[in-house]
Write an enzyme that holds these catalytic residues in place. Structure first.
Site, short mmCIF file in Angstrom:
data_model
loop_
_atom_site.label_atom_id
_atom_site.label_comp_id
_atom_site.label_asym_id
_atom_site.label_seq_id
_atom_site.Cartn_x
_atom_site.Cartn_y
_atom_site.Cartn_z
N ARG A 153 36.26 -4.42 -56.59
CA ARG A 153 34.92 -4.54 -55.97
C ARG A 153 34.86 -3.77 -54.64
O ARG A 153 34.27 -4.19 -53.67
CB ARG A 153 34.55 -6.00 -55.70
CG ARG A 153 34.53 -6.87 -56.87
CD ARG A 153 33.42 -6.51 -57.87
NE ARG A 153 33.49 -7.44 -58.98
CZ ARG A 153 34.30 -7.28 -60.02
NH1 ARG A 153 35.07 -6.21 -60.13
NH2 ARG A 153 34.35 -8.18 -60.97
N SER A 230 29.44 -14.34 -58.71
CA SER A 230 30.70 -14.82 -58.09
C SER A 230 30.64 -14.59 -56.59
O SER A 230 30.43 -13.46 -56.15
CB SER A 230 31.90 -14.06 -58.65
OG SER A 230 32.05 -14.37 -60.00
N GLU A 336 33.14 -11.80 -52.07
CA GLU A 336 32.73 -10.69 -52.92
C GLU A 336 31.32 -10.26 -52.51
O GLU A 336 30.97 -9.07 -52.54
CB GLU A 336 32.73 -11.13 -54.39
CG GLU A 336 32.30 -10.03 -55.33
CD GLU A 336 32.59 -10.29 -56.79
OE1 GLU A 336 33.59 -10.95 -57.12
OE2 GLU A 336 31.79 -9.81 -57.62
C1 LIG Z 1 24.14 -13.73 -61.98
C2 LIG Z 1 25.00 -12.63 -61.42
C3 LIG Z 1 26.10 -12.19 -62.14
C4 LIG Z 1 26.91 -11.17 -61.64
N1 LIG Z 1 27.97 -10.74 -62.40
C5 LIG Z 1 28.74 -9.72 -61.97
C6 LIG Z 1 29.84 -9.24 -62.77
O1 LIG Z 1 30.07 -9.71 -63.89
N2 LIG Z 1 30.60 -8.23 -62.28
C7 LIG Z 1 30.34 -7.67 -61.06
O2 LIG Z 1 31.09 -6.76 -60.68
N3 LIG Z 1 29.31 -8.09 -60.29
C8 LIG Z 1 28.51 -9.10 -60.70
N4 LIG Z 1 27.47 -9.54 -59.93
C9 LIG Z 1 27.23 -8.94 -58.62
C10 LIG Z 1 26.11 -7.85 -58.63
O3 LIG Z 1 25.44 -7.84 -59.86
C11 LIG Z 1 26.70 -6.47 -58.36
O4 LIG Z 1 27.39 -6.44 -57.15
C12 LIG Z 1 25.61 -5.39 -58.35
O5 LIG Z 1 26.20 -4.12 -58.37
C13 LIG Z 1 24.66 -5.51 -57.14
O6 LIG Z 1 23.64 -4.55 -57.29
P1 LIG Z 1 22.39 -4.54 -56.32
O7 LIG Z 1 21.58 -3.34 -56.67
O8 LIG Z 1 21.68 -5.83 -56.40
O9 LIG Z 1 23.08 -4.35 -54.92
P2 LIG Z 1 22.66 -4.97 -53.51
O10 LIG Z 1 22.99 -6.41 -53.50
O11 LIG Z 1 21.26 -4.61 -53.19
O12 LIG Z 1 23.64 -4.19 -52.54
C14 LIG Z 1 25.04 -4.40 -52.60
C15 LIG Z 1 25.72 -3.43 -51.63
O13 LIG Z 1 25.54 -2.08 -52.07
C16 LIG Z 1 24.86 -1.30 -51.08
N5 LIG Z 1 23.95 -0.40 -51.77
C17 LIG Z 1 23.06 -0.70 -52.74
N6 LIG Z 1 22.47 0.41 -53.21
C18 LIG Z 1 22.99 1.46 -52.50
C19 LIG Z 1 22.79 2.87 -52.52
N7 LIG Z 1 21.96 3.48 -53.38
N8 LIG Z 1 23.50 3.62 -51.64
C20 LIG Z 1 24.36 3.05 -50.77
N9 LIG Z 1 24.59 1.71 -50.71
C21 LIG Z 1 23.92 0.93 -51.58
C22 LIG Z 1 24.15 -2.31 -50.21
O14 LIG Z 1 23.92 -1.80 -48.90
C23 LIG Z 1 25.14 -3.47 -50.22
O15 LIG Z 1 26.17 -3.24 -49.30
C24 LIG Z 1 26.62 -10.57 -60.40
C25 LIG Z 1 25.50 -11.00 -59.68
C26 LIG Z 1 24.68 -12.01 -60.19
C27 LIG Z 1 23.46 -12.43 -59.41
#
Ligand SMILES: Cc1cc2nc3c(=O)[nH]c(=O)nc-3n(C[C@H](O)[C@H](O)[C@H](O)COP(=O)(O)OP(=O)(O)OC[C@H]3O[C@@H](n4cnc5c(N)ncnc54)[C@H](O)[C@@H]3O)c2cc1C
Length: 340
Positions: A153, A230, A336
């Site tokens: 991660r 998580s 995480e």
């Molecule tokens: C129900 C649930 C289940 C999940 N299951 C998993 C799983 O199985 N495996 C897993 O790995 N994760 C899991 N996650 C975590 C999550 O889905 C991931 O971390 C996902 O990649 C977050 O995407 P986001 O667009 O919402 O990012 P955000 O929460 O909006 O951002 C996360 C980080 O990335 C940065 N960021 C976002 N977009 C950009 C960009 N374009 N350029 C630069 N920085 C950026 C943000 O500044 C921040 O630091 C889960 C989450 C939920 C709610």
């Protein structure tokens, strides 16, 4: 001021000074060089306080096939595309390598930054390169897989938040290389779910369907409940430590640590990644609720919020979990979720 409760899946009502939608490359030029937070779907962040700056909501869209050979397809995906929609697109085009990562919430840009993984599928295994803009210099830069220094991660860009990811290029296979090895004792294994819903020989879509089924049964739907998935990373411990823990929790599971870039490759066989949810169960955290914060009844590692939960309340709840694990198992849990 902008209320962010509909911009983060934990539904925390923090405020930001303003919010700018990034729909085109030109929109990036309008961003100030300082005090900007790049936001995807907010599925991996906890606002513990207001953000006195600009939220740049990444909405860049588009999927483009760059190159096709007899075996592979190289696809460039804009950073604001929904991750699961891209997985579905790939499965619809019978492309393999991504199907185990179905239904992970969030955007493509964040998927690369956080090196997402699930059910035997890993972002770094299909990643080819990405394009990013340094917000301070407004210069565009390409990052190769080596440049990204992927870890658990983690990645180079996760440690360098001045870069706005604009697109990610993936290499997917035209031949199905199915990985059905995922297994967890308390939850359905991938193979047994596949066998329940289909008959062999299995296809890319069968694996996709099985992953969607397992996830729908085991994890909360962020459309229905406040959650960021998580909350903590599964901790990496020495094998000796794992054997001690097994004496306290005989059915505790651990996974190999290969690919953890922060552990010397020669020493990786000395360590394992512990499935910490089981240890949290042992301490009574599964399904526990304090005020407007709790853990999901099917998975103690997943924090959920109820209406009215504040960021501070979630943080204090998480800190109580960490302190409890430290006291009972002498393990330091790492977040995480990105804490702001
Ligand atoms: C129900 C649930 C289940 C999940 N299951 C998993 C799983 O199985 N495996 C897993 O790995 N994760 C899991 N996650 C975590 C999550 O889905 C991931 O971390 C996902 O990649 C977050 O995407 P986001 O667009 O919402 O990012 P955000 O929460 O909006 O951002 C996360 C980080 O990335 C940065 N960021 C976002 N977009 C950009 C960009 N374009 N350029 C630069 N920085 C950026 C943000 O500044 C921040 O630091 C889960 C989450 C939920 C709610």
């Amino acid at each position: 001021m902008v209320d962010l409760s509909s911009y983060n899946t934990l539904r925390i009502s923090a405020k930001a000074s303003n919010l700018i939608e990034i729909n085109t490359a030109d929109d990036i030029n309008k961003l100030p060089p300082e005090n900007v937070f790049f936001l995807g779907s907010g599925a991996n962040i906890l606002f513990t306080k207001d953000f006195p700056g600009t939220i740049a909501k990444i909405k860049l869209s588009g999927i483009k096939v760059l190159k096709e050979t007899n075996t592979d397809v190289l696809i460039e995906v804009a950073a604001g595309e929904n991750w699961h929609d891209f997985v579905t697109w790939a499965v619809d085009h019978n492309l393999s390598g991504i199907e185990n990562m179905a239904l992970i919430p969030g955007t493509v840009g964040a998927a690369a930054i956080g090196n997402i993984a699930a059910y035997g599928g890993n972002q770094e295994d299909i990643f080819a390169s990405l394009q990013a803009t340094n917000i301070k210099t407004q210069k565009n830069q390409e990052f190769s897989k080596t440049d990204m220094q992927f870890g658990y991660r983690n990645s180079f860009l996760r440690q360098h938040p001045d870069y706005l990811v604009t697109s990610v290029t993936y290499r997917l296979s035209k031949t199905a290389h199915l990985n059905t090895s995922y297994h967890a004792t308390r939850h359905a294994s991938l193979l047994s779910t596949l066998n329940q819903i289909n008959t062999p020989p299995f296809t890319i879509r069968h694996v996709f369907d099985a992953v969607v089924k397992i996830r729908s049964e085991k994890l909360p739907d962020p459309k229905l409940v406040g959650t960021a998935g998580s909350f903590f990373k599964n901790p990496v411990v020495s094998k000796e430590k794992f054997h001690q823990l097994k004496q306290q929790i005989p059915d505790l599971l651990a996974y190999p640590t290969e690919k953890l870039s922060y552990i010397d490759p020669e020493e990786q066989s000395e360590y394992v990644k512990v499935s910490i949810g089981r240890a949290l169960d042992e301490l009574g955290w599964r399904g526990k609720r304090i005020g407007n914060v709790g853990t999901f009844p099917q998975h103690a590692l997943v924090i959920v919020t109820y209406p009215g939960a504040t960021g501070q309340e979630v943080y204090q709840f998480a800190e109580m979990m960490r302190a409890n694990v430290k006291k009972n198992f002498d393990i330091n849990l790492e977040y995480e979720v990105v804490i702001i």
